[in-house]
Write an enzyme that holds these catalytic residues in place. Structure first.
Site, PDB file in Angstrom:
ATOM      1  N   GLU A 132       8.952  12.916   4.727  1.00 34.29           N
ATOM      2  CA  GLU A 132       9.836  11.751   4.842  1.00 34.29           C
ATOM      3  C   GLU A 132      10.441  11.303   3.497  1.00 34.29           C
ATOM      4  O   GLU A 132      11.656  11.085   3.420  1.00 34.29           O
ATOM      5  CB  GLU A 132       9.095  10.594   5.532  1.00 34.29           C
ATOM      6  CG  GLU A 132       9.006  10.846   7.026  1.00 34.29           C
ATOM      7  CD  GLU A 132       7.965  10.015   7.756  1.00 34.29           C
ATOM      8  OE1 GLU A 132       7.423   9.062   7.167  1.00 34.29           O
ATOM      9  OE2 GLU A 132       7.693  10.324   8.934  1.00 34.29           O
ATOM     10  N   ASP A 182       8.410   4.904   0.327  1.00 36.37           N
ATOM     11  CA  ASP A 182       8.795   4.939   1.747  1.00 36.37           C
ATOM     12  C   ASP A 182       7.714   4.247   2.577  1.00 36.37           C
ATOM     13  O   ASP A 182       6.644   4.801   2.804  1.00 36.37           O
ATOM     14  CB  ASP A 182       8.955   6.417   2.153  1.00 36.37           C
ATOM     15  CG  ASP A 182       9.281   6.586   3.628  1.00 36.37           C
ATOM     16  OD1 ASP A 182       9.686   5.595   4.263  1.00 36.37           O
ATOM     17  OD2 ASP A 182       9.132   7.707   4.144  1.00 36.37           O
ATOM     18  N   LYS A 196       2.170   7.874  17.155  1.00 32.38           N
ATOM     19  CA  LYS A 196       2.190   8.814  16.023  1.00 32.38           C
ATOM     20  C   LYS A 196       0.897   8.724  15.208  1.00 32.38           C
ATOM     21  O   LYS A 196       0.474   9.685  14.593  1.00 32.38           O
ATOM     22  CB  LYS A 196       3.416   8.498  15.161  1.00 32.38           C
ATOM     23  CG  LYS A 196       3.608   9.423  13.974  1.00 32.38           C
ATOM     24  CD  LYS A 196       4.922   9.108  13.291  1.00 32.38           C
ATOM     25  CE  LYS A 196       4.998   9.686  11.898  1.00 32.38           C
ATOM     26  NZ  LYS A 196       6.238   9.316  11.214  1.00 32.38           N
ATOM     27  N   ASP A 251      14.110  11.572  12.721  1.00 29.33           N
ATOM     28  CA  ASP A 251      13.014  10.821  12.111  1.00 29.33           C
ATOM     29  C   ASP A 251      12.155  10.325  13.268  1.00 29.33           C
ATOM     30  O   ASP A 251      12.549   9.422  14.004  1.00 29.33           O
ATOM     31  CB  ASP A 251      13.614   9.649  11.304  1.00 29.33           C
ATOM     32  CG  ASP A 251      12.557   8.656  10.837  1.00 29.33           C
ATOM     33  OD1 ASP A 251      11.356   8.958  10.964  1.00 29.33           O
ATOM     34  OD2 ASP A 251      12.951   7.576  10.340  1.00 29.33           O
TER      35      ASP A 251
END
Ligand code: AMP
Length: 631
Positions: free
Chosen positions: A176, A200, A71, A9
């Site tokens: 994800e 999420d 990211k 992850d």
């Protein structure tokens, strides 16, 4: 021994690595013994690079050399408003390179280093790889990496590139929320068909996915999300709020980068504490001049008020996801939470209220469940007997056919619906006009014969075609959908040097088309089957007529006999023009035009041995329509 496959992850704030072995998942500790590794890089003054917890600590004293939330920049262009908006207030320096990519500038022992977000992510991945290899005492190259479901093509490609630089071979970029659902399903058996919604919310991104589980099989029904909404945004709001308090009480405004950095991490810590306590205190020692200690009290209620708009926004995304799926809210059996920010009690309450007071499935550790899902997916790919997994499988098929249009707007199917991903389809297309210089290619998704009834996915134009008589230049068009949610369209002119080619990439995430939409598309295709058959006949005949005229005119010109057959020449010119304008429903006019051409021009074409002429005989033969329908 076959290679082991791990799951990573790669989060905005933290990373986590997991492996599935001997029937269960395990989080792999980093070299400091931690289960999660902050996505933080620090370039120390002298030399070297630190990643993770130590990097975060070191950056407190030299913030401009500490790189985080990288990211959020992956796959982004420098001038995208997002880039600046989100970087506002971050301590590191950024500039633009010649390709308009953001580049982070770091000063290390008076040397200026310039790194792209992709290179920085690869540094993090490299560190994770080293730690895993140390822990497992063997080389590990194969990996499944998770990405937000809403990552676009360039964000996905940048992730793949970063992994490649780090020495990984990526078996799949897994969305994800799907990863979180895999973990949940693995831990909770059920023989019943059921629907679950994954909420999420991590540090930088927010994803919602609706999934269907049927026996062993898991299918993604609908996804939605926001790639720029997460815990960092709550931190930003708190930083603003506390800054205002500092200003009004102490007439102090944080200006220095290290002050800002300390304030940020104190605010994040306070936010986390407020998930478990009703109030907290932010202690800022030596922060404000002439004050040894500054204490600011913060109540959970205050934080909830500040962040209420963002919380509401996430509920709106959930609502949109469910509405688009065509599935009733009360048919959703489970609501699964993942991502560190789902620990916020107000979010849990709002979500539970939205589902009429439903109990939510909270993971014991929401920071780890995504990596565990990646490990489970990795095990599904692995050939290593230790990683055998029989409990579940994932189907990923093309939900609706993909194709392109020909010059009369008819859908040419290249990949049929329900083909397993990765999927590939190809077809050849010929130019229409004499010396045609370019060909535009539009890509559609759907089951109808007329592209206007399908969904447009993307377009490109292949330029600089080799000049040739009508129909004599061939373009090979191929469509490829891969496991990473990327649809690649490539067109290549068939010629010896093979050099005239072009490619575009389109985001293709399963679930962007909801089950409801797919159902409607299929029902429409069934309902309008007769009309579509008529459309195909009409467009085949219209295409024939246009091609016939173009080639007739070409032959007359090439043989220098257009004057000799002036009347046929003019008829053809007019007919071609009229045919191009014809709408479906004007079949009678089309038939008259064909009859007229047949009467006037066929004899001329035959007696003068015209080249490349389409045959009228094809036009009269029965068309096999079975290939056009996939329902
Ligand atoms: P993830 O990307 O899933 O690791 O989530 C990281 C985000 O979760 C960061 O923004 C953290 O500040 C946030 N987070 C972690 N623990 C908590 C908590 N107890 N309460 C609120 N947010 C948290």
């Amino acid at each position: 021994m076959e290679d082991l496959v791990i799951g990573i992850d790669l989060g905005t704030t933290n990373c986590c690595v997991s492996i599935y072995r001997d029937g269960h998942t395990k989080i792999l500790e980093n070299d400091s013994g931690g289960y999660i590794t902050p996505s933080f890089i620090f370039f120390p003054s002298l030399d070297g690079i630190l990643v993770g917890e130590h990097a975060k600590k070191m950056a407190e004293s030299k913030p401009e050399n500490g790189i985080y939330v990288i990211k959020r920049l992956l796959g982004k262009k420098y001038d995208e408003a997002f880039t600046h908006h989100k970087l506002n207030g971050l301590p590191f320096q950024m500039e633009c390179n010649s390709a308009n990519d953001p580049v982070i500038v770091i000063n290390q022992s008076n040397k200026i280093l310039k790194k792209t977000p992709q290179e920085l992510c690869s540094i993090i991945l490299q560190k994770l790889k080293n730690d895993v290899e140390k822990k497992l005492r063997k080389e590990v190259n194969k990996v499944v990496i998770t990405v937000p479901a809403y990552f676009n093509v360039s964000q996905r490609e940048a992730t793949l590139a970063a992994a490649k630089i780090a020495g990984f071979s990526v078996l799949k970029l897994l969305n994800e929320p799907t990863a979180a659902a895999l973990t949940y399903y693995h831990e909770n058996d059920s023989s019943e068909t059921n629907y679950s919604l994954v909420y999420d919310l991590g540090g930088g991104t927010f994803d919602v996915a609706l999934l269907k589980r049927e026996k062993l099989n898991i299918e993604i029904i609908s996804v939605n999300g926001d790639t720029s909404l997460g815990g960092q945004d709550f931190d930003n709001l708190l930083v603003d709020y506390i800054s205002k308090k500092l200003q009004s009480t102490y007439n102090f405004k944080p200006k220095e980068k290290d002050e800002y950095c300390i304030l940020r991490s104190s605010c994040e810590q306070a936010k986390k504490t407020l998930s478990f306590a009703e109030e907290t205190t932010i202690n800022l020692r030596g922060f404000v001049e002439n004050h040894k200690k500054v204490e600011i009290h913060l109540k959970r209620e205050e934080f909830e008020t500040i962040a209420d708009d963002l919380f509401q926004r996430t509920i709106q995304v959930v609502d949109n996801c469910i509405k688009a799926s065509g599935i009733q809210k009360d048919c959703i059996d489970e609501v699964i939470l993942s991502g560190g920010s789902t620990r916020i009690p107000r979010i849990q309450k709002m979500l539970s209220d939205y589902f009429g007071g439903k109990k939510l499935n909270t993971f014991v550790n929401p920071d780890e469940c995504v990596a565990e899902g990646a490990a489970i997916q990795g095990a599904m790919f692995s050939k290593n007997p230790e990683q055998e997994i029989t409990k579940m499988q994932m189907t990923d098929v093309i939900p609706l056919s993909i194709g392109t249009d020909n010059h009369v707007g008819q859908m040419i199917f290249l990949i049929k619906r329900n083909t397993a991903i990765p999927a590939f389809g190809t077809s050849n297309f010929n130019t229409l006009d004499n010396n045609q210089t370019h060909m535009s290619i539009d890509i559609y998704e759907g089951e109808r014969a007329n592209v206007q009834d399908n969904r447009f996915l993307g377009e490109m134009t292949l330029q600089d075609l080799t000049p040739a008589p009508p129909g004599q230049c061939t373009i090979k068009l191929s469509i490829n959908v891969d496991e990473n949610g990327i649809l690649t369209v490539s067109a290549q002119e068939e010629r010896e040097d093979g050099e005239n080619n072009k490619e575009i990439k389109i985001n293709y995430v399963r679930g962007n088309r909801s089950e409801g939409e797919i159902k409607n598309t299929l029902t429409d295709a069934e309902e309008y089957k007769k009309e579509d058959e008529r459309f195909i006949t009409f467009s085949e005949r219209k295409s024939f007529l246009i091609k016939y005229c173009e080639r007739f005119l070409y032959n007359l010109d090439a043989k220098n006999i257009s004057e000799k057959y002036r009347s046929a020449y003019e008829t053809c010119q007019e007919t071609k023009l009229k045919a191009e304008q014809l709408n479906f429903q004007e079949e009678n006019i089309l038939e008259n035009l064909i009859g007229n051409i047949k009467g006037q021009c066929e004899a001329v074409a035959q007696s003068n041995n015209f080249e490349f002429m389409p045959e009228f005989v094809d036009l009269d033969s029965d068309l096999d329509l079975s290939d056009y329908f996939t329902v």
